[in-house]
Design a protein around this motif. Structure first.
Motif, PDB file in Angstrom:
ATOM      1  N   LEU A   1     -15.051   3.789 -20.814  1.00 41.57           N
ATOM      2  CA  LEU A   1     -13.521   3.882 -20.985  1.00 41.57           C
ATOM      3  C   LEU A   1     -13.152   2.882 -22.009  1.00 41.57           C
ATOM      4  CD1 LEU A   1     -10.766   4.586 -20.272  1.00 41.57           C
ATOM      5  CD2 LEU A   1     -10.563   3.017 -18.406  1.00 41.57           C
ATOM      6  N   VAL A   2     -13.432   1.654 -21.573  1.00 44.85           N
ATOM      7  CA  VAL A   2     -13.449   0.401 -22.486  1.00 44.85           C
ATOM      8  C   VAL A   2     -13.714   0.790 -24.103  1.00 44.85           C
ATOM      9  CG1 VAL A   2     -13.365  -1.850 -23.049  1.00 44.85           C
ATOM     10  CG2 VAL A   2     -12.907  -1.031 -20.814  1.00 44.85           C
ATOM     11  N   GLU A   3     -14.886   1.013 -24.049  1.00 46.41           N
ATOM     12  CA  GLU A   3     -15.427   1.303 -25.652  1.00 46.41           C
ATOM     13  C   GLU A   3     -14.904   2.492 -26.273  1.00 46.41           C
ATOM     14  OE1 GLU A   3     -19.772  -0.913 -25.449  1.00 46.41           O
ATOM     15  OE2 GLU A   3     -19.802   1.154 -25.258  1.00 46.41           O
ATOM     16  N   GLY A   4     -14.663   3.506 -25.075  1.00 45.06           N
ATOM     17  CA  GLY A   4     -13.918   4.724 -25.968  1.00 45.06           C
ATOM     18  C   GLY A   4     -12.650   4.275 -26.312  1.00 45.06           C
ATOM     19  N   GLU A   5     -11.881   3.363 -26.125  1.00 45.33           N
ATOM     20  CA  GLU A   5     -10.575   3.090 -26.466  1.00 45.33           C
ATOM     21  C   GLU A   5     -10.953   1.993 -27.551  1.00 45.33           C
ATOM     22  OE1 GLU A   5      -7.706   4.284 -25.356  1.00 45.33           O
ATOM     23  OE2 GLU A   5      -8.615   5.711 -24.191  1.00 45.33           O
ATOM     24  N   GLY A   6     -11.857   1.783 -27.999  1.00 46.12           N
ATOM     25  CA  GLY A   6     -12.010   0.886 -29.241  1.00 46.12           C
ATOM     26  C   GLY A   6     -11.860  -0.511 -28.846  1.00 46.12           C
ATOM     27  N   ALA A   7     -12.017  -0.958 -27.844  1.00 46.11           N
ATOM     28  CA  ALA A   7     -11.928  -2.303 -27.191  1.00 46.11           C
ATOM     29  C   ALA A   7     -13.184  -3.048 -26.784  1.00 46.11           C
ATOM     30  CB  ALA A   7     -11.044  -2.454 -25.948  1.00 46.11           C
ATOM     31  N   GLN A   8     -13.242  -4.518 -27.224  1.00 47.53           N
ATOM     32  CA  GLN A   8     -14.316  -5.214 -26.640  1.00 47.53           C
ATOM     33  C   GLN A   8     -14.488  -4.888 -25.191  1.00 47.53           C
ATOM     34  OE1 GLN A   8     -14.767  -9.292 -28.172  1.00 47.53           O
ATOM     35  NE2 GLN A   8     -17.027  -9.214 -27.832  1.00 47.53           N
ATOM     36  N   ALA A   9     -15.941  -4.808 -24.708  1.00 43.14           N
ATOM     37  CA  ALA A   9     -16.063  -4.902 -23.244  1.00 43.14           C
ATOM     38  C   ALA A   9     -16.381  -6.313 -22.637  1.00 43.14           C
ATOM     39  CB  ALA A   9     -17.089  -4.058 -22.905  1.00 43.14           C
ATOM     40  N   ILE A  10     -15.861  -6.720 -21.592  1.00 42.00           N
ATOM     41  CA  ILE A  10     -16.087  -8.087 -20.804  1.00 42.00           C
ATOM     42  C   ILE A  10     -16.685  -7.479 -19.495  1.00 42.00           C
ATOM     43  CG2 ILE A  10     -15.292 -10.111 -19.849  1.00 42.00           C
ATOM     44  CD1 ILE A  10     -12.698  -9.911 -21.480  1.00 42.00           C
ATOM     45  N   LEU A  11     -18.007  -7.694 -19.340  1.00 42.15           N
ATOM     46  CA  LEU A  11     -18.593  -7.326 -18.009  1.00 42.15           C
ATOM     47  C   LEU A  11     -18.327  -8.452 -17.128  1.00 42.15           C
ATOM     48  CD1 LEU A  11     -22.207  -6.123 -19.143  1.00 42.15           C
ATOM     49  CD2 LEU A  11     -20.151  -4.752 -18.843  1.00 42.15           C
ATOM     50  N   MET A  12     -17.474  -8.030 -16.225  1.00 44.64           N
ATOM     51  CA  MET A  12     -16.743  -8.910 -15.046  1.00 44.64           C
ATOM     52  C   MET A  12     -17.980  -8.844 -14.064  1.00 44.64           C
ATOM     53  SD  MET A  12     -12.820  -8.291 -14.929  1.00 44.64           S
ATOM     54  CE  MET A  12     -13.095  -6.759 -13.897  1.00 44.64           C
ATOM     55  N   ALA A  13     -17.965  -9.897 -13.087  1.00 41.38           N
ATOM     56  CA  ALA A  13     -18.678 -10.296 -11.896  1.00 41.38           C
ATOM     57  C   ALA A  13     -18.185  -9.322 -10.894  1.00 41.38           C
ATOM     58  CB  ALA A  13     -18.595 -11.529 -11.313  1.00 41.38           C
ATOM     59  N   SER A  14     -19.016  -8.684 -10.240  1.00 43.50           N
ATOM     60  CA  SER A  14     -18.700  -7.421  -9.374  1.00 43.50           C
ATOM     61  C   SER A  14     -18.933  -8.088  -7.480  1.00 43.50           C
ATOM     62  CB  SER A  14     -19.546  -6.252  -9.594  1.00 43.50           C
ATOM     63  OG  SER A  14     -19.726  -5.234  -8.442  1.00 43.50           O
ATOM     64  N   ARG A  15     -17.959  -7.677  -7.028  1.00 37.54           N
ATOM     65  CA  ARG A  15     -17.987  -7.984  -5.440  1.00 37.54           C
ATOM     66  C   ARG A  15     -18.965  -6.938  -4.868  1.00 37.54           C
ATOM     67  NH1 ARG A  15     -11.442  -8.031  -4.073  1.00 37.54           N
ATOM     68  NH2 ARG A  15     -10.926 -10.089  -5.326  1.00 37.54           N
TER      69      ARG A  15
ATOM     70  N   PHE B   1     -12.480 -19.081  -7.737  1.00 32.67           N
ATOM     71  CA  PHE B   1     -11.462 -17.836  -8.086  1.00 32.67           C
ATOM     72  C   PHE B   1     -11.583 -16.738  -7.306  1.00 32.67           C
ATOM     73  CE2 PHE B   1     -12.036 -20.395 -11.986  1.00 32.67           C
ATOM     74  CZ  PHE B   1     -10.731 -20.555 -12.518  1.00 32.67           C
ATOM     75  N   ASP B   2     -12.879 -16.412  -6.702  1.00 35.80           N
ATOM     76  CA  ASP B   2     -13.193 -15.086  -5.774  1.00 35.80           C
ATOM     77  C   ASP B   2     -14.184 -15.433  -4.753  1.00 35.80           C
ATOM     78  OD1 ASP B   2     -13.214 -12.964  -4.456  1.00 35.80           O
ATOM     79  OD2 ASP B   2     -13.643 -11.411  -6.177  1.00 35.80           O
ATOM     80  N   PRO B   3     -13.886 -15.881  -3.723  1.00 37.91           N
ATOM     81  CA  PRO B   3     -14.881 -16.107  -2.718  1.00 37.91           C
ATOM     82  C   PRO B   3     -15.808 -15.157  -2.379  1.00 37.91           C
ATOM     83  CG  PRO B   3     -12.759 -16.753  -1.918  1.00 37.91           C
ATOM     84  CD  PRO B   3     -12.455 -15.960  -2.913  1.00 37.91           C
ATOM     85  N   ALA B   4     -15.638 -13.981  -2.547  1.00 37.91           N
ATOM     86  CA  ALA B   4     -16.484 -12.955  -2.669  1.00 37.91           C
ATOM     87  C   ALA B   4     -17.553 -12.939  -3.710  1.00 37.91           C
ATOM     88  CB  ALA B   4     -15.910 -11.345  -2.613  1.00 37.91           C
ATOM     89  N   LEU B   5     -17.501 -13.645  -4.370  1.00 37.28           N
ATOM     90  CA  LEU B   5     -18.446 -13.917  -5.477  1.00 37.28           C
ATOM     91  C   LEU B   5     -19.473 -14.971  -5.208  1.00 37.28           C
ATOM     92  CD1 LEU B   5     -16.367 -13.254  -8.570  1.00 37.28           C
ATOM     93  CD2 LEU B   5     -17.891 -11.557  -7.311  1.00 37.28           C
ATOM     94  N   THR B   6     -19.391 -15.650  -4.135  1.00 36.07           N
ATOM     95  CA  THR B   6     -20.343 -16.671  -3.666  1.00 36.07           C
ATOM     96  C   THR B   6     -21.686 -16.169  -3.820  1.00 36.07           C
ATOM     97  OG1 THR B   6     -18.610 -17.452  -2.081  1.00 36.07           O
ATOM     98  CG2 THR B   6     -21.075 -18.471  -1.937  1.00 36.07           C
ATOM     99  N   GLY B   7     -22.636 -16.953  -4.224  1.00 33.30           N
ATOM    100  CA  GLY B   7     -24.022 -16.452  -4.575  1.00 33.30           C
ATOM    101  C   GLY B   7     -24.455 -15.423  -5.578  1.00 33.30           C
ATOM    102  N   TYR B   8     -23.501 -15.490  -6.508  1.00 31.97           N
ATOM    103  CA  TYR B   8     -23.801 -14.550  -7.735  1.00 31.97           C
ATOM    104  C   TYR B   8     -24.904 -14.907  -8.372  1.00 31.97           C
ATOM    105  CZ  TYR B   8     -21.989 -10.611 -10.382  1.00 31.97           C
ATOM    106  OH  TYR B   8     -21.774  -9.055 -11.038  1.00 31.97           O
ATOM    107  N   TRP B   9     -25.665 -14.017  -9.173  1.00 33.95           N
ATOM    108  CA  TRP B   9     -26.740 -14.131  -9.973  1.00 33.95           C
ATOM    109  C   TRP B   9     -27.957 -14.435  -8.803  1.00 33.95           C
ATOM    110  CZ3 TRP B   9     -26.238 -11.916 -14.144  1.00 33.95           C
ATOM    111  CH2 TRP B   9     -24.776 -11.999 -14.910  1.00 33.95           C
ATOM    112  N   GLY B  10     -27.767 -14.178  -7.452  1.00 33.37           N
ATOM    113  CA  GLY B  10     -28.815 -14.165  -6.690  1.00 33.37           C
ATOM    114  C   GLY B  10     -29.082 -15.380  -5.806  1.00 33.37           C
ATOM    115  N   SER B  11     -28.093 -16.538  -6.066  1.00 29.35           N
ATOM    116  CA  SER B  11     -28.407 -17.835  -5.371  1.00 29.35           C
ATOM    117  C   SER B  11     -27.226 -18.319  -5.078  1.00 29.35           C
ATOM    118  CB  SER B  11     -29.540 -18.373  -6.185  1.00 29.35           C
ATOM    119  OG  SER B  11     -29.493 -19.581  -5.363  1.00 29.35           O
TER     120      SER B  11
END
Length: 392
Positions: free
Chosen positions: A136-150, A186-196
């Motif tokens: 969707l984002v690239e189809g709209e011609g915008a740059q994509a920001i890959l956000m962290a995912s809960r 900013f988001d406690p659900a992202l604790t341990g992101y990137w695997g540790s």
């Protein structure tokens, strides 16, 4: 106000007034303001209802940012992504903002996540959700920001799942993306992101992803509120990969940089500070670091106040200042988040912003603050003169 359609093509760019062309772009740094959304105060909704957005006011604020030469980081956490703004509303926001950017020549980058998924979800579903939003984002011609995912934080068994998931997405992105590392403050659900939960170990995994795909990574956005860690990380980035600071506590020094480099910016605090931030960066464009620091250093106290723990509720202060400044006619937020900060907190935010001369019409800001205080009966406790000055 224009309610969002449930389905269908995006509307054409709104024009309560003619879109104004942005001023000349900033040169020495790439700067994005993560922009808030304006709720529809007349919608009959509850905190659990789908988001009801005042599209005209929301897009007008983006034109305000573009008019100062700033980029807009769209559908990010400042826009209450995952805190009242669901994927249906975020998708419509992306469509409308991208169309508006095309109309005025503004720069926009949009958040790509997995918030259409329930948590927990399977890794295959996480990847498919990311793909849907990236398309969707690239189809709209915008740059994509890959956000962290809960959902990814919940589903991943270790660093290898992050490496595989992000590698898959980067290989299929049509243009270089921004990778966003949002810390648990900013988001406690992202604790341990990137695997540790160990940030040193997580940093190694993060850098491994970047190093494997440097041609597909425009930059990385670091939101850990740790200046030393950001500096150490940016010195290890491959040549050509930018570091976008997301540190709302130390941004002046990080953007100014040192003998080894500097950070660009993608910041929520640049929502209320937009014009001042742009003026400061234009000083850097002329090589005047001293003036840059003179303009931005005094704003840190306000930023630290807005982003104090629980940090994820900083959006409330941001929207409150937008109301005081006249960018919207009310102090209502998606999901009822206007209740997330106390009266003393918001009153102090007003005082700090006032002392920075952030309000183009200080009398209006003072009148709105006085009205807000009266709703809470605060004049009886604090006294109007103490809060506003004797002439108010």
């Amino acid at each position: 106000m224009t309610p969002a359609p449930a389905d269908g093509p995006p509307t054409s760019p709104s024009s309560p007034s003619s879109p104004s062309a942005p001023t000349s772009p900033l040169v020495s740094r790439t700067v994005f303001s993560a922009a808030h959304v304006v709720a529809d105060p007349h919608a009959d909704v509850s905190p659990d209802s789908p988001a009801a957005i005042d599209w005209d006011a929301t897009l007008a604020f983006r034109r305000h940012l573009w008019s100062h030469g700033l980029g807009v980081a769209e559908a990010m956490d400042t826009a209450q992504r995952g805190m009242g703004l669901d994927w249906t509303a975020a998708a419509e926001l992306i469509r409308r903002s991208a169309a508006e950017a095309r109309a005025v020549g503004g720069r926009v980058a949009c958040g790509v996540g997995t918030d259409q998924l329930p948590v927990p979800a399977r890794l295959a579903d996480v990847r498919a959700a990311y793909e849907e939003q990236l398309e969707l984002v690239e189809g709209e011609g915008a740059q994509a920001i890959l956000m962290a995912s809960r959902a990814l934080a919940k589903a991943a068994r270790g660093p290898e799942d992050y490496i595989e998931t992000y590698g898959w997405l980067l290989r299929q992105s049509s243009e270089p993306v921004i990778l966003h590392w949002l810390g648990p403050m900013f988001d406690p659900a992202l604790t341990g992101y990137w695997g540790s939960p160990d940030l040193d170990a997580a940093t190694e995994t993060f850098l491994e992803v970047v190093a494997a795909h440097p041609d597909k990574v425009d930059g990385v956005k670091i939101s850990l509120l740790d200046a030393d860690r950001e500096i150490a990380l940016r010195r290890r980035l491959p040549k050509g990969v930018r570091c976008y600071t997301g540190d709302d506590f130390h941004y002046p020094e990080l953007i100014a940089g040192d003998a080894h480099g500097f950070s660009h910016a993608l910041l929520g605090i640049f929502d209320p500070l937009g014009p001042l931030a742009a003026r400061a960066v234009r000083s850097l464009d002329t090589g005047d670091v001293t003036r840059f620091r003179e303009l931005l250093d005094p704003t840190v106290e306000l930023s630290r106040h807005l982003f104090q723990p629980p940090t994820r509720f900083y959006k409330t202060g941001v929207v409150f200042l937008a109301w005081l400044a006249g960018h919207q006619s009310h102090f209502t937020m998606v999901g009822g988040l206007q209740s997330a900060r106390s009266l003393p907190h918001l009153r102090r935010a007003y005082e700090l912003a006032r002392d920075l001369d952030l309000f183009d019409e200080p009398e209006r800001a003072a009148t709105r603050m006085k009205t807000f205080n009266q709703v809470y009966g605060a004049d009886q406790v604090y006294g109007a003169d103490r809060v506003y000055g004797a002439d108010q």
